[in-house]
Motif scaffolding. Structure first.
Motif, PDB file in Angstrom:
ATOM      1  N   UNK A  61       6.627  -4.116   1.646  1.00 55.82           N
ATOM      2  CA  UNK A  61       5.339  -3.702   2.113  1.00 55.82           C
ATOM      3  C   UNK A  61       4.733  -3.321   0.885  1.00 55.82           C
ATOM      4  N   UNK A  62       3.378  -3.301   1.493  1.00 53.65           N
ATOM      5  CA  UNK A  62       2.358  -2.748   0.152  1.00 53.65           C
ATOM      6  C   UNK A  62       2.706  -1.160   0.152  1.00 53.65           C
ATOM      7  N   UNK A  63       3.293  -0.436   1.117  1.00 49.57           N
ATOM      8  CA  UNK A  63       3.418   0.763   0.941  1.00 49.57           C
ATOM      9  C   UNK A  63       4.545   1.080  -0.097  1.00 49.57           C
ATOM     10  N   UNK A  64       5.471   0.311   0.063  1.00 50.29           N
ATOM     11  CA  UNK A  64       6.847   0.276  -1.032  1.00 50.29           C
ATOM     12  C   UNK A  64       6.251  -0.017  -2.583  1.00 50.29           C
ATOM     13  N   UNK A  65       5.185  -0.890  -2.574  1.00 47.21           N
ATOM     14  CA  UNK A  65       4.737  -1.336  -3.870  1.00 47.21           C
ATOM     15  C   UNK A  65       3.739  -0.062  -4.387  1.00 47.21           C
ATOM     16  N   UNK A  66       3.299   0.329  -3.521  1.00 44.85           N
ATOM     17  CA  UNK A  66       2.358   1.706  -3.867  1.00 44.85           C
ATOM     18  C   UNK A  66       3.301   2.995  -4.527  1.00 44.85           C
ATOM     19  N   UNK A  67       4.199   3.130  -3.645  1.00 46.67           N
ATOM     20  CA  UNK A  67       5.080   4.291  -4.227  1.00 46.67           C
ATOM     21  C   UNK A  67       5.792   3.837  -5.352  1.00 46.67           C
ATOM     22  N   UNK A  68       6.235   2.656  -5.482  1.00 49.25           N
ATOM     23  CA  UNK A  68       6.844   2.137  -6.724  1.00 49.25           C
ATOM     24  C   UNK A  68       5.863   2.404  -8.006  1.00 49.25           C
ATOM     25  N   UNK A 108       3.475  -2.790  10.207  1.00 53.46           N
ATOM     26  CA  UNK A 108       3.998  -3.026   8.940  1.00 53.46           C
ATOM     27  C   UNK A 108       5.437  -2.450   8.862  1.00 53.46           C
ATOM     28  N   UNK A 109       6.553  -3.281   8.244  1.00 45.46           N
ATOM     29  CA  UNK A 109       7.973  -2.819   8.078  1.00 45.46           C
ATOM     30  C   UNK A 109       8.077  -1.174   7.993  1.00 45.46           C
ATOM     31  N   UNK A 110       7.359  -0.594   6.813  1.00 44.77           N
ATOM     32  CA  UNK A 110       7.560   0.488   6.834  1.00 44.77           C
ATOM     33  C   UNK A 110       6.700   1.635   7.430  1.00 44.77           C
ATOM     34  N   UNK A 111       5.842   1.158   8.300  1.00 37.76           N
ATOM     35  CA  UNK A 111       5.334   2.093   9.249  1.00 37.76           C
ATOM     36  C   UNK A 111       3.864   2.636   9.058  1.00 37.76           C
ATOM     37  N   UNK A 112       3.364   2.288   7.764  1.00 37.69           N
ATOM     38  CA  UNK A 112       1.958   2.961   7.552  1.00 37.69           C
ATOM     39  C   UNK A 112       0.948   1.913   7.894  1.00 37.69           C
ATOM     40  N   UNK A 113       1.368   0.873   8.341  1.00 37.40           N
ATOM     41  CA  UNK A 113       0.185  -0.049   9.017  1.00 37.40           C
ATOM     42  C   UNK A 113      -0.795  -0.708   7.924  1.00 37.40           C
ATOM     43  N   UNK A 114      -0.153  -0.858   6.601  1.00 37.90           N
ATOM     44  CA  UNK A 114      -1.041  -1.679   5.541  1.00 37.90           C
ATOM     45  C   UNK A 114      -0.871  -3.141   5.755  1.00 37.90           C
ATOM     46  N   UNK A 115      -1.855  -3.846   5.352  1.00 37.26           N
ATOM     47  CA  UNK A 115      -1.832  -5.153   5.209  1.00 37.26           C
ATOM     48  C   UNK A 115      -3.244  -5.804   4.279  1.00 37.26           C
ATOM     49  N   UNK A 116      -2.969  -6.835   3.841  1.00 36.67           N
ATOM     50  CA  UNK A 116      -4.056  -7.344   3.106  1.00 36.67           C
ATOM     51  C   UNK A 116      -4.655  -8.714   3.520  1.00 36.67           C
ATOM     52  N   UNK A 117      -5.981  -8.931   3.063  1.00 34.25           N
ATOM     53  CA  UNK A 117      -6.628 -10.267   3.360  1.00 34.25           C
ATOM     54  C   UNK A 117      -7.465 -10.453   2.151  1.00 34.25           C
ATOM     55  N   UNK A 118      -7.692 -11.521   2.040  1.00 38.01           N
ATOM     56  CA  UNK A 118      -8.535 -12.150   0.594  1.00 38.01           C
ATOM     57  C   UNK A 118      -9.868 -11.360   0.883  1.00 38.01           C
ATOM     58  N   UNK A 119     -10.409 -11.003  -0.418  1.00 34.90           N
ATOM     59  CA  UNK A 119     -11.820 -10.276  -0.471  1.00 34.90           C
ATOM     60  C   UNK A 119     -12.726 -11.066   0.222  1.00 34.90           C
ATOM     61  N   UNK A 120     -13.508 -10.180   1.144  1.00 34.35           N
ATOM     62  CA  UNK A 120     -14.832 -10.726   2.066  1.00 34.35           C
ATOM     63  C   UNK A 120     -14.110 -11.764   3.006  1.00 34.35           C
ATOM     64  N   UNK A 121     -12.680 -11.665   3.319  1.00 33.90           N
ATOM     65  CA  UNK A 121     -12.376 -12.431   4.512  1.00 33.90           C
ATOM     66  C   UNK A 121     -12.686 -11.731   5.726  1.00 33.90           C
TER      67      UNK A 121
END
Length: 150
Positions: A61-68, A108-121
Motif C-alpha cells: 500500500x501507499x501507506x506502507x511506503x510512506x511509513x518506510x 486499501x489493504x492497510x486501512x487508510x484508504x489511500x490510492x493513486x491516479x495519474x495527475x489531472x485524471x
C-alpha cells in the motif's frame, strides 16, 4: 591510454545500467511488503521504492511506503517512488506524476484508504468522497495514524 579510457567508459556504462531506477514487476501473492511483511495481494494499491542503486522495495500500500520513507529518509530521498494507477493497476506512476487521494469508500489493504491516479485524471464516478493529499501530508497522516517511530 586511449584503450584505458575506452574500457573505463564501457565499465561505467555497464555499471550505470545495473542501477536502473525503473519500477520492477511485483509478483502478487508472492512478494512481501518491505514495511509490514504482508504479502502484496492487490495491485491497485501496490507501490514501490527503487533505490539509487536500482534495488526495488515493494509495498502492499501507499501507506506502507510512506511509513518506510519516513523511517529511512536517506534511502527515500535518493530513490524513485512509484504507485500503481488505481484505475489501470498494471501501470506504474512515478509519484511526482501522480495524485494521491484518500477516500473512505476505497478500502486499501492497510486501512487508510489511500490510492493513486495519474495527475489531472478524472476521479471515477463511484468515488465521491475523495480528498487529494500531498506526499508530505500523506507521510504525516500515516505517522500520526500508525504512531510510526523513526
Amino acid at each position: 591510454m586511449k584503450k584505458y579510457l575506452v574500457i573505463s567508459t564501457l565499465v561505467l556504462f555497464l555499471f550505470s545500467a545495473c542501477f536502473n531506477q525503473e519500477p520492477k514487476e511485483i509478483n502478487l501473492h508472492t512478494d512481501e511488503c518491505t514495511y509490514c511483511k504482508m504479502v502484496v495481494s492487490d495491485r491497485q494499491f501496490a507501490s514501490q521504492l527503487v533505490s539509487d542503486k536500482g534495488k526495488s522495495y515493494p509495498f502492499d500500500s501507499i501507506e506502507c511506503m510512506a511509513a518506510y520513507a519516513y523511517q529511512t529518509p536517506d534511502l527515500a530521498d535518493k530513490a524513485k517512488l512509484y504507485v500503481a494507477d488505481f484505475t489501470q493497476p498494471v501501470q506504474w506512476l512515478l509519484l511526482d506524476n501522480a495524485d494521491i487521494y484518500r477516500a473512505e469508500s476505497v478500502q486499501s489493504p492497510m486501512g487508510l484508504s489511500l490510492f493513486a491516479l495519474p495527475g489531472q485524471e478524472t476521479m471515477p464516478p463511484e468515488i465521491a468522497d475523495a480528498e487529494q493529499m500531498g506526499w508530505d501530508e500523506i507521510i504525516n497522516f500515516v505517522v500520526e495514524q500508525w504512531d510510526v517511530k523513526q
